[in-house]
Every structure is written in C-alpha cells, then in structure tokens.
Design an enzyme around this catalytic site. Structure first.
Site, PDB file in Angstrom:
ATOM      1  N   ASP A  39      98.872  74.553   5.894  1.00  0.00           N
ATOM      2  CA  ASP A  39      99.524  74.271   4.626  1.00  0.00           C
ATOM      3  C   ASP A  39     100.182  75.583   4.170  1.00  0.00           C
ATOM      4  OD1 ASP A  39      99.861  73.159   1.933  1.00  0.00           O
ATOM      5  OD2 ASP A  39      98.138  74.401   1.397  1.00  0.00           O
ATOM      6  N   ASP A  41     101.411  76.690   0.360  1.00  0.00           N
ATOM      7  CA  ASP A  41     100.994  77.269  -0.927  1.00  0.00           C
ATOM      8  C   ASP A  41      99.485  77.271  -1.083  1.00  0.00           C
ATOM      9  OD1 ASP A  41     103.482  77.764  -2.765  1.00  0.00           O
ATOM     10  OD2 ASP A  41     103.878  75.919  -1.654  1.00  0.00           O
ATOM     11  N   ASP A 234      94.401  73.850   0.997  1.00  0.00           N
ATOM     12  CA  ASP A 234      93.644  74.150  -0.241  1.00  0.00           C
ATOM     13  C   ASP A 234      93.703  73.047  -1.278  1.00  0.00           C
ATOM     14  OD1 ASP A 234      96.440  74.556  -0.727  1.00  0.00           O
ATOM     15  OD2 ASP A 234      95.873  75.576  -2.581  1.00  0.00           O
TER      16      ASP A 234
END
Ligand SMILES: O=P(O)(O)OC[C@H]1O[C@H](O[C@H]2O[C@H](CO)[C@@H](O)[C@H](O)[C@H]2O)[C@H](O)[C@@H](O)[C@@H]1O
Length: 340
Positions: A39, A41, A234
């Site tokens: 991922d 960000d 996240d």
C-alpha cells in the site's frame, strides 16, 4: 458448566511483530519466491496533513527498488495510479491505482507508457468527474475539508477539519452516493470518506489478479506452495488484501499491518510504522541475496521451470516455446499484442 460458543468469528487483534518474529518468518519463507504488495499512504510514506505532500523518502525508494529487483513487486493504492507513480517513480513495479480499479504493468524505462492490464469499471472516471465537481462545491463552506480526484474514485478528506465538521463531510459523501446509488458506494479510510464505483472489486481482488498476471507457474515452474505473497497496509481498504491472503495456506501468504496500536485485522504480522516497513523490506532483500529465498534472478539461473537465460545471466532469455524469462518484457509485449 457450559462454555459459550462465539457466534461471530473471532478476528485477531494482536499480531506478532514481523521484525521480532523474523527468525520464524525466515524459516517459513526459506526456499520460496516472495511476491511483495505494498500500500502507499501510511505504509511506505508517512501520513501527513496535505495529501499532495505525502512523499516517500529516498531510503524507502531504494528499499522498494532493491526488493523489486529480487521479487515481483506491486503498489496497490487508493490514489490514482498516475499520482502514486509520481511519488514512487520506480518503472519496474506493477501499479494498481484507485484501490485496484486501474492496474498497469511495469515498464523498462521512464519514457515508455505503462501497459494497461485491467480496469473493472471503465465507466467510472467520467462519473467521478461529476462527483468530484459536486463534492468540491458541497464542501466549499466546510473549513479544512478537501476533495481529491483519484480518477476511478473520489476522496473527501476531513483530517484538517475540526471534529464538529466531520459529520457534515460525511453527509456530503452520503448525498453524492445517494444521487446515483446503483453505480456508487461509500467507503472510509484514515480521516477520509470515499466515493467508489459499486463494483465487486477491491485491493484483495487486485492482488489475486496480479498473481494471475505474474503467472509464476508458467514463467518459472513454481508450484503454489513455493510462492509466498506478502501484503503491507495500514488502512480499512487493505483488509480486503489481508483477507485474500487468509485464503491461502499460511506458509504461502501473510498480511502485515502497519499500526502503532493492536487492532482487529486479518493480517498475520504487524510493523509499527513506515520506518519498520523499511527495515523489514531490507531484511526481505537480504534473504534473497543470501540465498535463503528464491529471487527473480535465481529462479532463472537455477534452471527452475522451463526457462533458460535471464536477468541473472545478462537478461532476456527465452524457453523453447518462446516465452521470455523477463516478466516485464513479456507482460508488455503481450499487452501490445506482439508475439513473444
Ligand atoms: O491506499 P493508500 O495508498 O493508503 O491510499 C489511501 C488514501 O491515502 C491518502 O490519504 C491518506 O494519506 C494522506 C497523506 O498522508 C492523509 O492526509 C489522509 O488523511 C489519509 O487518508 C490519499 O490522499 C487518498 O486519496 C487515498 O485514498
């Protein structure tokens, strides 16, 4: 005494640190080829208040580049893939932008165009143009709210709003979706609401699509048990990818959640922040370089599968059926409709 049986499946809340349990991880990964999905960000870049300034560090870029030279590697992000590519700037990776709704293959150099591999909602950009304009106008009187066009989806940020405005931001997104409920749905991320196309597609499906596209069985002769896929993320939307990896035997796939606090997740391991992602990525590269895991180079050089020649031997070899040993070259050629 009767022991109550839980009616809902228990979801794991505590995840062993990927770094502290590295010896265990190494034992499971030994002899396998890893595939690495990241991922953007909050995973390989820190969360910052201005989404346009979420730069990754050069150190992180070097680590991702190092990993990508050894293992097939992809970025799967909620951002448009053009935007995420502008941040990452590594042509050798696969990119899945807009939460996997826009998937492209690697390119050999920066001047080439990316080769489109899959767009499950090709109608979405035109619809999102309208949604973007509408949301922008609708939040114009909400202090701190910010709207971002992510091509196949739209993000409405409230990180910079006082808490008293969060409901108003959510209401804007509800109204945008309510105007076209057959085609649109609402999702949530870290201090962001999103308008997405109502299609059965997510980061987990994108991960599976990419594994199919890599076709490591045909390219290198790997059986399923000889590959281990890792996904680092996240956020809520990353759970779909963690869940996808729960479907494979645990020695063949694992999610790594990036979080400073324990929370329910389908991941198997955790790291605290992008700093620890960096450490772990470099450890993954060390494993290949010390011969513990297989790599794109050793897969070819060891004669694994039907292929001969390749990057480790000067690059660009092919097997008797004409299949290139270079997944980047072959993917690009295939998508252009050229013969292998
Ligand atoms: O899937 P990702 O790569 O994690 O993208 C998800 C969203 O990330 C970005 O927003 C998040 O990061 C921003 C910068 O640190 C932060 O300001 C924001 O509060 C976070 O939600 C991006 O701006 C969104 O478009 C992505 O959908």
């Amino acid at each position: 005494m009767l022991i109550p049986v839980p009616l809902i499946p228990l979801i794991q809340t505590h995840h062993p640190s990927a770094i502290e349990s590295f010896d265990r991880f190494r034992a499971v990964a030994q002899g396998k080829l890893l595939t690495v999905f990241l991922d953007y960000d909050g995973t390989i870049s820190d969360i910052v208040s201005n989404p346009d300034k979420a730069y990754m560090t050069d150190e992180m870029r070097d680590a991702v580049s190092r990993v990508a030279s050894l293992y097939p590697t992809a970025i799967i992000s909620g951002r448009s893939r053009e935007k995420v590519y502008d941040f990452v700037r590594l042509p050798q990776l696969y990119y899945a932008g807009s939460h996997g709704l826009d998937i492209v293959g690697p390119k050999h150099d920066d001047d080439e165009d990316h080769v489109e591999l899959h767009q499950p909602a090709p109608w979405a950009p035109a619809v999102m143009d309208r949604v973007y304009r509408w949301c922008k106008e609708a939040v114009s009187d909400i202090p701190g709210a910010n709207v971002e066009h992510n091509k196949f989806c739209v993000s409405v940020h409230y990180r910079n709003c006082e808490q008293k405005w969060w409901g108003a931001v959510q209401d804007v997104v509800h109204r945008a979706v309510a105007a076209d409920p057959k085609r649109l749905k609402k999702a949530e991320g870290r201090k962001v609401f999103e308008v997405k196309p109502r299609v059965a597609w997510d980061k987990g499906k994108a991960l599976s699509f990419l594994l199919g596209e890599l076709d490591l069985h045909r390219r290198y002769g790997y059986a399923q048990g000889e590959i281990m896929s890792l996904y680092f993320g996240d956020d809520h939307t990353d759970e779909d990818a963690f869940h996808e990896l729960r479907e494979v035997p645990k020695e063949c796939g694992a999610g790594v959640i990036v979080s400073t606090v324990p929370k329910p997740s389908n991941a198997r391991f955790s790291v605290r922040d992008p700093g620890e992602v960096l450490v772990f990525l470099n450890k993954l590269a060390d494993l290949a370089e010390s011969g513990v895991t297989k790599s794109l180079c050793t897969s070819v050089a060891s004669g694994k599968g039907r292929l001969t020649g390749g990057r480790g031997e000067g690059g660009g070899g092919s097997d008797s059926s004409g299949h290139s040993s270079d997944p980047v070259a072959e993917t690009n050629r295939g998508r252009r409709g050229e013969a292998a």
